[in-house]
Write a protein that holds these residues in place. Structure first.
Motif, mmCIF file in Angstrom:
data_model
loop_
_atom_site.group_PDB
_atom_site.id
_atom_site.type_symbol
_atom_site.label_atom_id
_atom_site.label_comp_id
_atom_site.label_asym_id
_atom_site.label_seq_id
_atom_site.Cartn_x
_atom_site.Cartn_y
_atom_site.Cartn_z
ATOM 1 N N LEU A 70 0.873 -1.014 0.033
ATOM 2 C CA LEU A 70 -0.103 -0.275 -0.030
ATOM 3 C C LEU A 70 0.856 1.412 0.115
ATOM 4 C CD1 LEU A 70 -2.561 -1.023 2.736
ATOM 5 C CD2 LEU A 70 -3.148 -0.820 0.387
ATOM 6 N N HIS A 89 0.122 -3.351 -11.205
ATOM 7 C CA HIS A 89 -1.338 -3.211 -11.220
ATOM 8 C C HIS A 89 -1.790 -2.223 -9.925
ATOM 9 C CE1 HIS A 89 -1.627 -6.656 -14.043
ATOM 10 N NE2 HIS A 89 -0.875 -7.241 -13.142
ATOM 11 N N VAL A 91 -4.657 -0.527 -7.648
ATOM 12 C CA VAL A 91 -5.919 -0.781 -7.123
ATOM 13 C C VAL A 91 -6.197 0.704 -6.086
ATOM 14 C CG1 VAL A 91 -8.019 -1.683 -6.475
ATOM 15 C CG2 VAL A 91 -6.340 -2.799 -7.931
ATOM 16 N N LEU A 92 -6.864 1.588 -6.279
ATOM 17 C CA LEU A 92 -7.199 2.403 -5.371
ATOM 18 C C LEU A 92 -7.994 2.285 -4.245
ATOM 19 C CD1 LEU A 92 -6.099 5.402 -4.990
ATOM 20 C CD2 LEU A 92 -8.367 6.192 -5.675
ATOM 21 N N VAL A 93 -7.704 2.428 -2.954
ATOM 22 C CA VAL A 93 -8.347 1.847 -1.865
ATOM 23 C C VAL A 93 -9.287 3.294 -1.289
ATOM 24 C CG1 VAL A 93 -8.259 1.023 0.565
ATOM 25 C CG2 VAL A 93 -6.820 0.334 -1.432
ATOM 26 N N LEU A 111 -9.917 9.181 -10.514
ATOM 27 C CA LEU A 111 -10.106 7.701 -10.196
ATOM 28 C C LEU A 111 -10.329 7.388 -8.572
ATOM 29 C CD1 LEU A 111 -6.875 6.545 -11.985
ATOM 30 C CD2 LEU A 111 -9.278 6.325 -12.836
ATOM 31 N N PRO A 113 -11.982 5.154 -5.313
ATOM 32 C CA PRO A 113 -11.822 3.857 -4.779
ATOM 33 C C PRO A 113 -12.510 2.587 -5.537
ATOM 34 C CG PRO A 113 -12.451 5.344 -2.951
ATOM 35 C CD PRO A 113 -12.823 6.021 -4.180
ATOM 36 N N GLY A 114 -11.712 1.492 -5.972
ATOM 37 C CA GLY A 114 -11.679 0.433 -6.671
ATOM 38 C C GLY A 114 -11.387 0.772 -8.087
ATOM 39 N N SER A 115 -10.856 1.968 -8.440
ATOM 40 C CA SER A 115 -10.238 2.094 -9.756
ATOM 41 C C SER A 115 -9.276 1.499 -9.946
ATOM 42 C CB SER A 115 -10.194 3.736 -10.003
ATOM 43 O OG SER A 115 -11.231 4.338 -10.054
ATOM 44 N N TYR A 116 -8.785 1.222 -11.094
ATOM 45 C CA TYR A 116 -7.874 -0.032 -11.386
ATOM 46 C C TYR A 116 -6.759 0.799 -12.673
ATOM 47 C CZ TYR A 116 -5.047 -3.835 -13.846
ATOM 48 O OH TYR A 116 -4.468 -4.496 -14.592
ATOM 49 N N VAL A 117 -5.521 0.835 -12.519
ATOM 50 C CA VAL A 117 -4.623 1.207 -13.565
ATOM 51 C C VAL A 117 -3.447 -0.026 -13.832
ATOM 52 C CG1 VAL A 117 -2.847 2.651 -14.100
ATOM 53 C CG2 VAL A 117 -5.020 3.714 -13.312
ATOM 54 N N ARG A 118 -3.021 -0.097 -14.748
ATOM 55 C CA ARG A 118 -2.049 -1.110 -15.232
ATOM 56 C C ARG A 118 -0.978 -0.252 -15.852
ATOM 57 N NH1 ARG A 118 -0.580 -6.331 -17.142
ATOM 58 N NH2 ARG A 118 1.556 -6.486 -16.840
ATOM 59 N N PHE A 138 -3.042 0.555 -3.458
ATOM 60 C CA PHE A 138 -2.485 -0.857 -3.477
ATOM 61 C C PHE A 138 -2.002 -1.148 -4.999
ATOM 62 C CE2 PHE A 138 -2.743 -5.088 -5.100
ATOM 63 C CZ PHE A 138 -2.014 -5.886 -4.329
ATOM 64 N N PHE A 140 0.402 -4.108 -7.194
ATOM 65 C CA PHE A 140 1.296 -5.372 -7.218
ATOM 66 C C PHE A 140 2.283 -5.290 -8.183
ATOM 67 C CE2 PHE A 140 1.197 -9.625 -9.275
ATOM 68 C CZ PHE A 140 1.655 -10.266 -8.263
ATOM 69 N N ARG B 29 -3.472 0.983 -18.788
ATOM 70 C CA ARG B 29 -4.861 0.542 -18.933
ATOM 71 C C ARG B 29 -5.603 1.182 -17.761
ATOM 72 N NH1 ARG B 29 -7.234 -4.730 -17.316
ATOM 73 N NH2 ARG B 29 -9.452 -4.561 -17.837
ATOM 74 N N TYR B 30 -6.473 1.923 -17.890
ATOM 75 C CA TYR B 30 -7.402 2.525 -16.843
ATOM 76 C C TYR B 30 -8.903 1.900 -16.830
ATOM 77 C CZ TYR B 30 -3.974 6.467 -17.411
ATOM 78 O OH TYR B 30 -3.102 7.421 -17.567
ATOM 79 N N VAL B 31 -9.058 1.589 -15.603
ATOM 80 C CA VAL B 31 -10.447 1.287 -15.462
ATOM 81 C C VAL B 31 -11.238 2.047 -14.158
ATOM 82 C CG1 VAL B 31 -12.036 -0.694 -14.955
ATOM 83 C CG2 VAL B 31 -10.008 -1.317 -16.030
ATOM 84 N N PRO B 32 -11.745 3.413 -14.759
ATOM 85 C CA PRO B 32 -12.394 3.930 -13.538
ATOM 86 C C PRO B 32 -13.361 3.214 -12.842
ATOM 87 C CG PRO B 32 -12.002 5.258 -15.469
ATOM 88 C CD PRO B 32 -11.789 3.989 -15.804
ATOM 89 N N THR B 33 -13.950 3.666 -11.614
ATOM 90 C CA THR B 33 -15.008 3.010 -10.764
ATOM 91 C C THR B 33 -16.203 2.888 -11.686
ATOM 92 O OG1 THR B 33 -13.783 4.236 -8.983
ATOM 93 C CG2 THR B 33 -16.109 2.872 -8.833
ATOM 94 N N TRP B 53 -7.366 -8.135 -13.799
ATOM 95 C CA TRP B 53 -6.394 -8.808 -14.707
ATOM 96 C C TRP B 53 -6.448 -10.269 -14.413
ATOM 97 C CZ3 TRP B 53 -4.192 -6.454 -9.958
ATOM 98 C CH2 TRP B 53 -3.765 -7.273 -9.245
ATOM 99 N N LEU B 64 -12.055 -7.562 -8.273
ATOM 100 C CA LEU B 64 -13.050 -6.992 -7.453
ATOM 101 C C LEU B 64 -14.118 -8.023 -7.026
ATOM 102 C CD1 LEU B 64 -12.938 -3.316 -8.421
ATOM 103 C CD2 LEU B 64 -11.729 -4.111 -6.560
ATOM 104 N N LEU B 85 -7.909 -7.338 0.239
ATOM 105 C CA LEU B 85 -8.052 -5.768 1.019
ATOM 106 C C LEU B 85 -9.461 -5.213 0.892
ATOM 107 C CD1 LEU B 85 -5.251 -3.854 -1.207
ATOM 108 C CD2 LEU B 85 -5.447 -3.916 1.577
ATOM 109 N N VAL B 87 -11.965 -2.526 0.188
ATOM 110 C CA VAL B 87 -11.907 -1.141 -0.520
ATOM 111 C C VAL B 87 -13.268 -0.253 0.079
ATOM 112 C CG1 VAL B 87 -12.278 -0.076 -2.748
ATOM 113 C CG2 VAL B 87 -10.819 -1.927 -2.608
#
Lengths: 153, 146
Positions: A70, A89, A91-93, A111, A113-118, A138, A140, B29-33, B53, B64, B85, B87
């Motif tokens: 984190l 990877h 993931v926003l908490v 972005l 909470p729950g948003s993801y970026v690679r 978070f 990884f 790669r972006y995945v907004p909520t 992923w 998730l 975790l 969220v």
């Protein structure tokens, strides 16, 4: 003691090949049951010159191999342009994060909470915490943690 | 001899890497909520999943999971270890046979791990839905006691 027979050479080759391709998984710790409330994380400064804090959840961020951590960014944080050697990877908490590539893409994508970026390794990007509260992210990662700054011209 | 051994080892190593060689280059790669790709885990349970992923049924994956307020999983286990975790919401996770996790409040940012095949229970104990993040390294299937 060098291998002479075809079978000895095959075994030696296989051992060497496994050594070459499997160091990350071999270094991963054995999982066990843990329950850690958010208030019990052992935060530490990422480095003396950065205002970010981190706590490692599993793995070793100082060695090549996978790890999860984190990262806490204070409100208003702006990392400046930087990169990392390995992919991650994210993931926003909590908080609101902006993850911006070198062309500016992502600057207008808040972005939550729950948003993801690679994020691929070696690519310059900027991280910002644009909320009034700290951002907890978070990540990884597949290689040891590092920060690469743009070359000075 | 040494050179032939190195060539043989490299050939074996390369032979072990067809999947990696076939992987496309990593892309940003972006995945907004609001773009999270939720789908129902099964018709008879109120849980939704969203793959970030990987394919959890086949190996390494980040996923998730969203459960409604008041959700109770009942005893179950998984074929793989997982790391988790919180969220959103407040979660409870405990192992009935060992007492691990009982009474631990899991709020956003809390972390827990669960070893494979061990029966455990989960609950969303907040008045709002819970969102948790799960990471698994090995093929992951959920199993319920018969």
């Amino acid at each position: 003691m060098s291998p002479n027979s075809p079978s000895e050479r095959l075994i030696a080759g296989a051992v060497l090949a496994l050594t070459l391709v499997a160091p990350a998984s071999a270094a991963d710790p054995e999982p066990r049951n843990i329950s850690r409330p958010a208030a019990d994380h052992a935060w530490r400064k990422q480095s003396p010159e950065l205002s970010t804090q981190l706590t490692v959840l599993w793995g070793d961020r100082d060695k090549d191999g996978t790890f999860g951590q984190l990262v806490k960014m204070p409100p208003g944080f702006d990392s400046g342009l930087h990169a990392h050697s390995g992919d991650y990877h994210g993931v926003l908490v909590s908080g609101t994060w902006a993850h911006v590539d070198a062309s500016g893409k992502g600057a207008d994508v808040p972005l939550g909470p729950g948003s993801y970026v690679r994020q691929p390794g070696g690519e310059m990007h900027i991280d910002r915490c644009v909320s009034q509260e700290p951002c907890v992210l978070f990540t990884f990662q597949y290689a040891r943690a590092d920060v690469i700054w743009p070359a000075k011209t | 001899m040494r050179a032939r051994l190195i060539v043989a080892a490299l050939a074996l190593g390369l032979a072990a890497l067809p999947a990696m060689a076939a992987d496309p280059p990593v892309q940003n790669r972006y995945v907004p909520t609001d773009k999270t790709p939720w789908y129902k885990e099964a018709p008879n349970i109120p849980v939704e999943l969203a793959p970030l992923w990987g394919d959890r049924a086949k190996g390494e994956a980040g996923t998730l999971l969203r459960a409604p307020a008041g959700f109770q999983s009942g005893p179950h286990s998984h074929t793989a270890d997982y790391w988790a975790l919180i969220v959103e919401g407040e979660w409870a996770h405990w192992v009935g046979s060992t007492g691990e996790g009982r009474g631990v409040r899991l709020l956003p940012g809390a972390h827990w791990t669960q070893v494979h095949t061990q029966l455990h229970e989960d609950a969303c104990v907040s008045k709002t839905p819970c969102v948790i993040f799960l990471f698994n390294r090995d093929p992951y299937v959920t199993e319920f006691p018969k």
